[in-house]
Design an enzyme around this catalytic site. Structure first.
Site, short mmCIF file in Angstrom:
data_model
loop_
_atom_site.label_atom_id
_atom_site.label_comp_id
_atom_site.label_asym_id
_atom_site.label_seq_id
_atom_site.Cartn_x
_atom_site.Cartn_y
_atom_site.Cartn_z
N CYS A 10 0.80 -1.21 0.00
CA CYS A 10 0.00 0.00 0.00
C CYS A 10 0.83 1.26 0.00
CB CYS A 10 -0.84 -0.01 1.26
SG CYS A 10 -1.61 -1.60 1.51
N ARG A 35 1.41 2.36 -6.18
CA ARG A 35 1.76 1.22 -5.29
C ARG A 35 0.58 0.28 -5.12
NH1 ARG A 35 6.21 1.98 -1.84
NH2 ARG A 35 5.31 0.40 -0.48
N TRP A 86 -3.57 -2.26 -2.20
CA TRP A 86 -3.59 -3.27 -3.26
C TRP A 86 -3.99 -4.57 -2.59
CZ3 TRP A 86 0.11 -7.43 -4.42
CH2 TRP A 86 -0.15 -8.05 -5.64
N ASN A 112 0.15 -1.36 6.37
CA ASN A 112 0.67 -2.06 5.20
C ASN A 112 1.38 -3.28 5.74
OD1 ASN A 112 1.71 -2.87 2.79
ND2 ASN A 112 3.41 -1.42 2.78
N GLY A 113 1.15 -4.44 5.14
CA GLY A 113 1.85 -5.65 5.59
C GLY A 113 0.84 -6.70 6.01
N GLU A 497 12.95 -10.53 -21.25
CA GLU A 497 12.49 -9.23 -20.75
C GLU A 497 11.50 -8.61 -21.72
OE1 GLU A 497 12.51 -7.79 -18.06
OE2 GLU A 497 12.09 -5.69 -18.47
N LYS A 501 7.64 -7.56 -20.75
CA LYS A 501 7.07 -6.22 -20.98
C LYS A 501 5.76 -6.31 -21.73
CE LYS A 501 9.43 -3.74 -18.68
NZ LYS A 501 9.64 -4.89 -17.86
N GLU A 504 2.94 -7.87 -19.45
CA GLU A 504 2.42 -7.06 -18.35
C GLU A 504 1.79 -5.76 -18.83
OE1 GLU A 504 5.32 -5.80 -15.48
OE2 GLU A 504 6.88 -5.61 -16.97
N HIS A 520 13.67 -27.53 -30.67
CA HIS A 520 13.32 -28.59 -29.69
C HIS A 520 11.89 -28.44 -29.22
CE1 HIS A 520 17.48 -29.80 -29.62
NE2 HIS A 520 17.84 -28.54 -29.42
N LYS A 623 3.52 -2.00 -8.13
CA LYS A 623 4.91 -1.67 -8.37
C LYS A 623 5.84 -2.45 -7.46
CE LYS A 623 8.35 0.32 -10.28
NZ LYS A 623 8.74 -0.15 -11.63
C1 AGP Z 1 8.94 -5.53 -14.03
O1 AGP Z 1 8.46 -4.91 -15.22
C2 AGP Z 1 7.83 -6.00 -13.15
N1 AGP Z 1 7.02 -4.91 -12.73
C3 AGP Z 1 8.25 -6.90 -12.01
O2 AGP Z 1 8.66 -8.10 -12.63
C4 AGP Z 1 9.43 -6.45 -11.11
O3 AGP Z 1 10.63 -6.41 -11.85
C5 AGP Z 1 9.56 -7.48 -9.98
O4 AGP Z 1 8.36 -7.49 -9.25
C6 AGP Z 1 10.74 -7.19 -9.02
O5 AGP Z 1 10.50 -5.97 -8.38
P1 AGP Z 1 11.75 -5.32 -7.55
O6 AGP Z 1 12.83 -5.05 -8.54
O7 AGP Z 1 11.18 -4.10 -6.91
O8 AGP Z 1 12.17 -6.36 -6.52
#
Ligand code: AGP
Length: 628
Positions: A10, A35, A86, A112-113, A497, A501, A504, A520, A623
């Protein structure tokens, strides 16, 4: 009523000062909405003994609309707090939204937590006749604080009451507490969850992220584990959970509000893609002095680095991919075995670790629970831990032996871009520091590798000047059902990667493969018109890789694939096999991911935009994922 433990990532902000608290709190929540954005709420102390609360499921805009309905004038006063949530499980509905209050409605808490022992605490409260108004763990904290405040040896003492409750809580939590009897005081507590203090002139803040108060002050204080802070207009006091004075670490936030704004871009992510040259330059800056690589905080001696006989890189998502990229360089430079592990798998597979193992924990937020727990496991096994992190004072660096901060600045877009490139650069610095300490590279070789790294910001800037072609391509293939990504050597993690991208941001099926694996099995996926992105190595680097990848491209083209090739400028060999050719500057083999990733970021963002999605806040994501 189902009992749910709402574990969150949060946004939290608390304020005591001279401004209207509602405005300050809402402004802070807006800067942290990335967040988590399933619900939002505020509590304001009006100074005349009233504590006014409003909360609403959905985005912050829903709460703002609600405040307009009920009348913002009801929220007078210069002390207050707010929360954006969240939800992980349990519907994000009004009654589960924060702040939560006790039965008298004189205590309000945001959290939060996760309070691990909340079921027992809840049962205890219900046995005392307390009627719960929500399904959350947080509400138990509100009732416990109210009870400690109205009876027993902490009666009438808000700080002591909060401390007494914190001593009973198990799990990871950030709590921010207000009481109607104390309109000029907020008490906050942290255990393994983000909380920083903002120090202003006649005003003080607590927040889960400095972005919440950066427009008012850049002077901050990083709280430690199991610490409380009491903020008033005049100042702040840091205590431990027993009420004794404790030390905390002041720091100055090294970016200002404009950095947290969009800079004229439609989305933060688009701005952050443009900021990558600066993020790289800032991450490298200051780490090479008098011919030597230096880390930020190195509580690992050179002798310890020389004793290292194995390296693990543990991380999640894009951070994990940055580890996969770095593996090639670190093994090449140090001749040490490097295992790159998904943090969520690491501690459950009983890895072989000892005091001569170096674990590199890569995390933009520094709060990712999977990575934090991997760090803890590594330390239990006596391994040394070096954190690569983009967030000053976050939990992962705090629990590590050494830290190398990336200086990408605030990355607001949920999809990582500039932090990812900065992580690669930082991982390379770790590799060079290891090679330097172990003598596997002479000082002049380390200097040369660092100089090549220092040339990367300009190379990335050059890529950014040509991405309009990529945006156009993104719009043209936005309706594709799926897109595959192929690469070899350091191009393979770039393919992973690029696929992440796209998944997500555009919610499109995408998959990255090692090109050599195609035959394969995955080549069965190739069908007419299917876009396949191929990340080419330099023809001047590992020529054998280049020729094999050209063969792979002709194999898929023969089966109808639409080949989109990322290749070094001037690579005429591959041109006939590319339906779309995207050229990037020639750079050393190990540094190619820094230039070849950028078109893939732009491609994914453009496809998402063409599909009408929120590029900064993709569905279902947050995030920083502080849940396992
Ligand atoms: C990356 O585009 C994603 N949002 C996600 O995979 C992120 O890299 C992952 O959650 C790790 O987050 P961090 O680097 O804050 O630990």
């Amino acid at each position: 009523m189902s009992l749910v433990r709402l574990v969150r990532v949060c946004g939290i902000v608390g304020y005591v000062g001279h401004r209207p608290a509602l405005d300050v709190v809402l402004g802070g929540l807006r800067r942290m909405e990335y967040r988590g954005y399933d619900s939002a709420g505020v509590a304001v102390l009006d100074g005349a003994g009233a504590l006014t609360v409003e909360r609403k499921a959905g985005r912050l805009a829903n709460l703002e609309g609600r405040l307009d309905e009920v009348g913002r004038e009801r929220f007078g006063g210069t002390a207050g707090m707010g929360h954006t949530r969240w939800a992980t499980h349990g519907a994000p509905i009004d009654r589960n939204s924060h702040p939560h209050r006790d039965a008298s409605e004189r205590v309000a808490v945001v959290h939060n937590g996760i309070i691990e022992n909340f079921a027992a605490l809840r049962a205890e409260l219900e046995a005392d006749g307390v009627e719960m108004a929500s399904d959350t763990d947080t509400e138990t904290a509100a009732h416990l604080v109210a009870r400690a405040y109205t009876e027993g040896d902490t009666k009438g003492d808000l700080t002591a009451s909060v401390a007494a409750v914190c001593r009973r809580l198990e799990g990871a939590f950030t709590l921010v507490v207000t009481h109607a009897d104390h309109p000029d005081t907020i008490v906050a507590a942290r255990r393994s969850s983000p909380l920083v203090v903002g120090v202003g002139d006649g005003e003080h803040f607590v927040a889960s992220d400095v972005a919440a108060f950066i427009e008012h002050t850049r002077e901050a204080v990083e709280l430690g584990q199991d610490q409380l802070v009491v903020i008033t207009r005049e100042g702040y006091d840091v205590l431990d959970f027993h009420g004794d004075a404790a030390q905390a670490k002041p720091f100055t936030v090294d970016w200002d509000l404009s950095a947290a704004e969009k800079g004229g871009h439609e989305y933060f992510m688009l701005k952050e893609i443009e900021e990558q040259p600066e993020a790289l330059a800032n991450t490298l800056r200051g780490h090479f002095e008098s011919g030597r690589i230096i880390l930020d905080e190195q509580r690992i001696s050179d002798q310890d680095l020389r004793d290292v006989d194995k390296v693990f890189v543990v991380a999640c998502g894009s951070a994990y991919h940055s580890g996969l990229v770095a593996k090639y360089a670190i093994e090449h430079w140090t001749r040490l075995p490097v295992e790159v592990e998904l943090a969520s798998e690491f501690r459950y597979r009983d890895p072989v670790l000892d005091r001569d193992t170096l674990v590199v924990a890569v995390s933009q937020s520094g709060e990712t629970a999977d990575t934090l727990e991997a760090v803890r496991h590594a330390r239990e096994q006596k391994a040394r831990v070096l954190a690569v992190c983009n967030t000053n004072g976050a939990q992962i660096p705090r629990e590590s032996d050494a830290v190398l901060y990336t200086h990408a600045g605030p990355e607001i877009g949920v999809a990582s871009t500039k932090a990812f490139l900065a992580q690669i650069a930082a991982n390379y610095l770790v590799g060079l520091a290891l090679a330097q300490a172990r003598g596997t590279k002479y000082p002049d070789e380390v200097a040369r590798e660092f100089a090549e790294l220092e040339a990367m910001p300009a190379a990335v800037q050059k890529v950014l000047s040509t991405v309009e072609q990529v945006r156009d391509l993104g719009r043209r293939i936005a309706d594709s059902k799926a897109i595959l990504f192929l690469g070899r050597h350091v191009g393979f993690p770039v393919a992973l990667e690029g696929a992440l991208k796209l998944k997500e941001l555009a919610y499109m099926h995408a998959e990255g493969f090692a090109a050599g694996e195609l035959k394969h099995g995955p080549i069965a996926l190739i069908e007419d018109g299917l876009p396949v992105v191929v990340v080419m190595p330099s023809p001047k680097g590992r020529a054998v890789l280049h020729s094999k990848l050209v063969s792979n491209i002709s194999e898929i083209q023969a089966r109808g694939a639409r080949t989109i090739v990322i290749a070094e400028e001037g690579d005429e060999t591959v041109r006939p096999f590319a339906d779309e050719l995207i050229e990037v500057p020639a750079v050393p083999t190990l540094l190619q991911p820094l230039v070849s990733t950028v078109p893939l970021q732009v491609l994914a963002a453009e496809i998402a935009r063409a599909r009408g999605y929120d590029v900064d806040k993709p569905r279902n994501l947050a995030k920083s994922v502080t849940v396992e």
